[in-house]
Each structure stands twice: as structure tokens, then as C-alpha cells.
Design a protein around this motif. Structure first.
Motif, PDB file in Angstrom:
ATOM      1  N   ASP A   1      46.766 -41.320  63.100  1.00 33.29           N
ATOM      2  CA  ASP A   1      48.104 -41.509  63.647  1.00 33.29           C
ATOM      3  C   ASP A   1      49.116 -40.737  62.797  1.00 33.29           C
ATOM      4  O   ASP A   1      49.077 -40.822  61.565  1.00 33.29           O
ATOM      5  CB  ASP A   1      48.451 -43.002  63.636  1.00 33.29           C
ATOM      6  CG  ASP A   1      49.293 -43.402  64.825  1.00 33.29           C
ATOM      7  OD1 ASP A   1      49.110 -42.813  65.900  1.00 33.29           O
ATOM      8  OD2 ASP A   1      50.127 -44.315  64.694  1.00 33.29           O
ATOM      9  N   PRO A   2      50.021 -40.001  63.424  1.00 35.12           N
ATOM     10  CA  PRO A   2      51.035 -39.278  62.637  1.00 35.12           C
ATOM     11  C   PRO A   2      51.991 -40.240  61.952  1.00 35.12           C
ATOM     12  O   PRO A   2      52.191 -41.374  62.409  1.00 35.12           O
ATOM     13  CB  PRO A   2      51.757 -38.427  63.691  1.00 35.12           C
ATOM     14  CG  PRO A   2      51.515 -39.119  64.978  1.00 35.12           C
ATOM     15  CD  PRO A   2      50.163 -39.761  64.881  1.00 35.12           C
ATOM     16  N   GLU A   3      52.595 -39.789  60.874  1.00 30.94           N
ATOM     17  CA  GLU A   3      53.576 -40.600  60.175  1.00 30.94           C
ATOM     18  C   GLU A   3      54.789 -40.833  61.072  1.00 30.94           C
ATOM     19  O   GLU A   3      55.254 -39.930  61.758  1.00 30.94           O
ATOM     20  CB  GLU A   3      54.023 -39.904  58.890  1.00 30.94           C
ATOM     21  CG  GLU A   3      52.929 -39.811  57.827  1.00 30.94           C
ATOM     22  CD  GLU A   3      52.635 -41.150  57.175  1.00 30.94           C
ATOM     23  OE1 GLU A   3      53.452 -42.083  57.355  1.00 30.94           O
ATOM     24  OE2 GLU A   3      51.603 -41.263  56.499  1.00 30.94           O
ATOM     25  N   ARG A   4      55.293 -42.073  61.054  1.00 25.26           N
ATOM     26  CA  ARG A   4      56.440 -42.423  61.898  1.00 25.26           C
ATOM     27  C   ARG A   4      57.767 -42.206  61.174  1.00 25.26           C
ATOM     28  O   ARG A   4      58.744 -41.767  61.763  1.00 25.26           O
ATOM     29  CB  ARG A   4      56.300 -43.892  62.316  1.00 25.26           C
ATOM     30  CG  ARG A   4      57.463 -44.458  63.104  1.00 25.26           C
ATOM     31  CD  ARG A   4      57.547 -43.938  64.525  1.00 25.26           C
ATOM     32  NE  ARG A   4      58.526 -44.699  65.277  1.00 25.26           N
ATOM     33  CZ  ARG A   4      58.243 -45.746  66.033  1.00 25.26           C
ATOM     34  NH1 ARG A   4      56.981 -46.157  66.142  1.00 25.26           N
ATOM     35  NH2 ARG A   4      59.172 -46.384  66.692  1.00 25.26           N
TER      36      ARG A   4
ATOM     37  N   ALA B   1      68.992 -40.677  66.169  1.00 19.50           N
ATOM     38  CA  ALA B   1      67.921 -40.204  65.295  1.00 19.50           C
ATOM     39  C   ALA B   1      66.630 -40.968  65.550  1.00 19.50           C
ATOM     40  O   ALA B   1      65.536 -40.398  65.507  1.00 19.50           O
ATOM     41  CB  ALA B   1      68.339 -40.349  63.832  1.00 19.50           C
ATOM     42  N   TYR B   2      66.751 -42.253  65.822  1.00 18.61           N
ATOM     43  CA  TYR B   2      65.570 -43.065  66.123  1.00 18.61           C
ATOM     44  C   TYR B   2      64.886 -42.565  67.396  1.00 18.61           C
ATOM     45  O   TYR B   2      63.660 -42.390  67.430  1.00 18.61           O
ATOM     46  CB  TYR B   2      65.989 -44.522  66.284  1.00 18.61           C
ATOM     47  CG  TYR B   2      64.883 -45.429  66.773  1.00 18.61           C
ATOM     48  CD1 TYR B   2      63.875 -45.859  65.922  1.00 18.61           C
ATOM     49  CD2 TYR B   2      64.863 -45.868  68.099  1.00 18.61           C
ATOM     50  CE1 TYR B   2      62.860 -46.699  66.370  1.00 18.61           C
ATOM     51  CE2 TYR B   2      63.865 -46.703  68.551  1.00 18.61           C
ATOM     52  CZ  TYR B   2      62.869 -47.120  67.691  1.00 18.61           C
ATOM     53  OH  TYR B   2      61.878 -47.941  68.143  1.00 18.61           O
ATOM     54  N   ALA B   3      65.675 -42.321  68.447  1.00 19.52           N
ATOM     55  CA  ALA B   3      65.115 -41.851  69.713  1.00 19.52           C
ATOM     56  C   ALA B   3      64.421 -40.501  69.535  1.00 19.52           C
ATOM     57  O   ALA B   3      63.338 -40.262  70.067  1.00 19.52           O
ATOM     58  CB  ALA B   3      66.207 -41.753  70.773  1.00 19.52           C
ATOM     59  N   ALA B   4      65.039 -39.612  68.761  1.00 14.03           N
ATOM     60  CA  ALA B   4      64.439 -38.297  68.529  1.00 14.03           C
ATOM     61  C   ALA B   4      63.140 -38.411  67.741  1.00 14.03           C
ATOM     62  O   ALA B   4      62.151 -37.728  68.037  1.00 14.03           O
ATOM     63  CB  ALA B   4      65.430 -37.407  67.779  1.00 14.03           C
TER      64      ALA B   4
ATOM     65  N   TRP C   1      57.203 -38.308  67.541  1.00 13.79           N
ATOM     66  CA  TRP C   1      55.991 -39.079  67.212  1.00 13.79           C
ATOM     67  C   TRP C   1      55.062 -39.144  68.414  1.00 13.79           C
ATOM     68  O   TRP C   1      53.857 -38.925  68.305  1.00 13.79           O
ATOM     69  CB  TRP C   1      56.411 -40.467  66.743  1.00 13.79           C
ATOM     70  CG  TRP C   1      55.297 -41.361  66.296  1.00 13.79           C
ATOM     71  CD1 TRP C   1      54.370 -41.118  65.320  1.00 13.79           C
ATOM     72  CD2 TRP C   1      55.013 -42.668  66.803  1.00 13.79           C
ATOM     73  NE1 TRP C   1      53.529 -42.202  65.186  1.00 13.79           N
ATOM     74  CE2 TRP C   1      53.901 -43.160  66.074  1.00 13.79           C
ATOM     75  CE3 TRP C   1      55.598 -43.469  67.780  1.00 13.79           C
ATOM     76  CZ2 TRP C   1      53.359 -44.427  66.314  1.00 13.79           C
ATOM     77  CZ3 TRP C   1      55.062 -44.729  68.013  1.00 13.79           C
ATOM     78  CH2 TRP C   1      53.960 -45.188  67.296  1.00 13.79           C
ATOM     79  N   HIS C   2      55.626 -39.448  69.580  1.00 13.52           N
ATOM     80  CA  HIS C   2      54.822 -39.499  70.808  1.00 13.52           C
ATOM     81  C   HIS C   2      54.197 -38.141  71.114  1.00 13.52           C
ATOM     82  O   HIS C   2      53.032 -38.056  71.522  1.00 13.52           O
ATOM     83  CB  HIS C   2      55.675 -39.952  71.991  1.00 13.52           C
ATOM     84  CG  HIS C   2      56.025 -41.402  71.958  1.00 13.52           C
ATOM     85  ND1 HIS C   2      56.965 -41.962  72.792  1.00 13.52           N
ATOM     86  CD2 HIS C   2      55.552 -42.424  71.193  1.00 13.52           C
ATOM     87  CE1 HIS C   2      57.067 -43.251  72.550  1.00 13.52           C
ATOM     88  NE2 HIS C   2      56.218 -43.547  71.578  1.00 13.52           N
TER      89      HIS C   2
END
Length: 261
Positions: A68-71, A81-84, A89-90
């Protein structure tokens, strides 16, 4: 050329909570893709393996872990910034899953993706699968996606506390810990809160001291923990039990219902 993808809701991981449709789907899978989120949540992979061993009647399936990539530090980000960060991440998760599908099953076969609770509620799997399908389509491989619902933690929470999610003729609102303080209003009715890593409900105590809380962690698992009472009175107990679960497991999955009195 096509690959079949079964996105299966598995509830809490208790075989007794699987639907008949879910059991049939698990038995049809050749390769299960599971996110490897490193040591802190490694036993989540074990729980999935134990679930499959309990209900699958053949030995032809296998598990493949997808790193899993780092979040990143979500708590420090504003809304934009959270949405981006989530979009990025997705996108990276989709790329890694597309690569795993190509590598493990090629252009035919059945891939399984196990989702805690139900795929429809605060879970990114379907978005990741949709993006992976776009990537694979460019290479000539179609994904045939089937979604099998599961028992959500919200359903388990209500059942364990022997209560409904709403009162007669009243609404129920489902949100996240990140949004709770900004949007809470008693007019929302009963409020279910998910993805709350910091018990944001503590910020409601001063303005709403009589709020009733129905809290549950590790619902359906052997270390299940439940607390019910006035938020102002039971918040210390919730914190203590939550910390105990995290110390023992390395992770905690909890949710709660807030009810204005």
C-alpha cells in the motif's frame, strides 16, 4: 480478453457474518489481492486468510499482497489538500493493483478483493477498481466487476447495542470524525461517525453535554469492546478501552452513534 473481479464485503471477518452470496463468491476466486499495510496491521491479512480457509472448499486459491502506498499526515491537511492527497493515493493504489492483476492472472481468471464491512460505505476499493479498469482497458484487458455486499460495522454497532440507527420518523446522518465538529447539529438526528482516529466527539461535550453515545470497537472480533452512556460521562472509559485495544493489536477499528436526548 477479460478478468473477473469480485469485490466482496466480509463484515468483521467472522465467517458467521458472511452472506451466502459472499461464500459463493469467495469459492470462485483464483487470486485474492490484499493491501499490505506493513507490520502494524499485518494481522488483518491473517484474519482474511483465516476467513477464507473457513469457507472455501478447495485449495486452488492464493493470496497476493499488494504494497500500500504511503498516505501521509491527513490530520495536518486542510480540506483541499486532503482531497488531493486522497486522489493521489487512490491513483497509486490503482496502478499497483492493475500491475498485480496483469502479473498474477494475465488476461483471464478471477480476482477477489475483500472489503471490511460493506464496499458501499467509506471504503475506497470500488474507486480503486474503477481506476485500475481504465488502466487495463488501455492495454486491451477488460475487468468484469461484481460487488457483493457485506454486514457493515454500522449494522453491527446497532445490533450489539440493541438499538436502531434512527428514531421514529427521524433521520440518520453518517459522517466522518474529520467532519463531525464542523457539521454537527442536533437537527441532523442520530449521527453515526466513522473513520475517527481521535474521538472528535470530545469536542461536542461542552456544547452538548447530554449527548448519548453508543460506541463499539473491533465489532465481531474476539476483542470486541462496547460502551454506552452520556458522552460527557463515558468518554474517559471509551478512551481507555480504545487505547487498550490499540496497545494489544497495533490498530483499532471503531465507530459510534451519537443521539441527542
Amino acid at each position: 480478453m477479460s478478468v473477473r473481479v469480485l469485490v466482496v464485503g466480509i463484515g468483521s471477518g467472522d465467517p458467521a457474518h458472511l452472506t451466502g452470496e459472499a461464500v459463493a463468491a469467495l469459492n470462485a476466486v483464483d487470486v485474492f489481492l490484499v493491501a499490505d499495510k506493513r507490520a502494524a496491521t499485518r494481522d488483518l491479512v491473517t484474519l482474511r486468510a483465516e476467513l477464507c480457509a473457513a469457507v472455501i472448499t478447495h485449495g486452488r486459491y492464493r493470496f497476493v499482497q499488494v504494497p500500500d502506498p504511503e498516505r501521509g499526515p491527513d490530520a495536518e491537511r486542510d480540506k483541499a489538500a486532503y482531497a488531493a492527497a486522497v486522489r493521489d493515493w487512490h491513483a497509486e493504489r490503482a496502478r499497483r493493483h492493475a500491475e498485480a492483476i496483469t502479473r498474477e492472472v494475465g488476461t483471464s481468471g478471477t480476482v477477489g478483493m475483500l472489503v471490511w464491512g460493506d464496499p458501499s460505505l467509506y471504503d475506497s476499493t470500488l474507486r480503486v477498481v474503477d481506476r485500475a479498469a481504465e488502466l487495463l482497458a488501455a492495454d486491451g484487458t477488460d475487468l468484469e466487476v461484481t460487488v457483493v455486499p457485506g454486514i457493515s460495522s454500522v449494522s453491527l454497532l446497532a445490533a450489539r447495542h440493541r438499538t436502531g440507527l434512527n428514531r421514529v420518523g427521524a433521520p440518520v446522518h453518517i459522517t466522518t470524525g474529520r467532519r463531525l465538529l464542523a457539521e454537527y447539529d442536533p437537527a441532523l438526528g442520530d449521527v453515526v461517525v466513522m473513520l475517527d482516529g481521535d474521538l472528535a466527539c470530545a469536542g461536542l461535550v461542552e456544547a452538548h453535554p447530554d449527548l448519548e453515545i453508543f460506541w463499539g470497537a473491533q465489532l465481531g472480533l474476539p476483542d470486541e469492546a462496547l460502551v454506552h452512556g452520556r458522552l460527557a460521562e463515558v468518554l474517559p472509559e471509551i478512551r481507555a478501552r480504545r487505547d487498550a485495544v490499540r496497545a494489544a493489536r497495533g490498530w483499532v477499528m471503531d465507530t459510534y452513534l451519537l443521539r441527542p436526548t
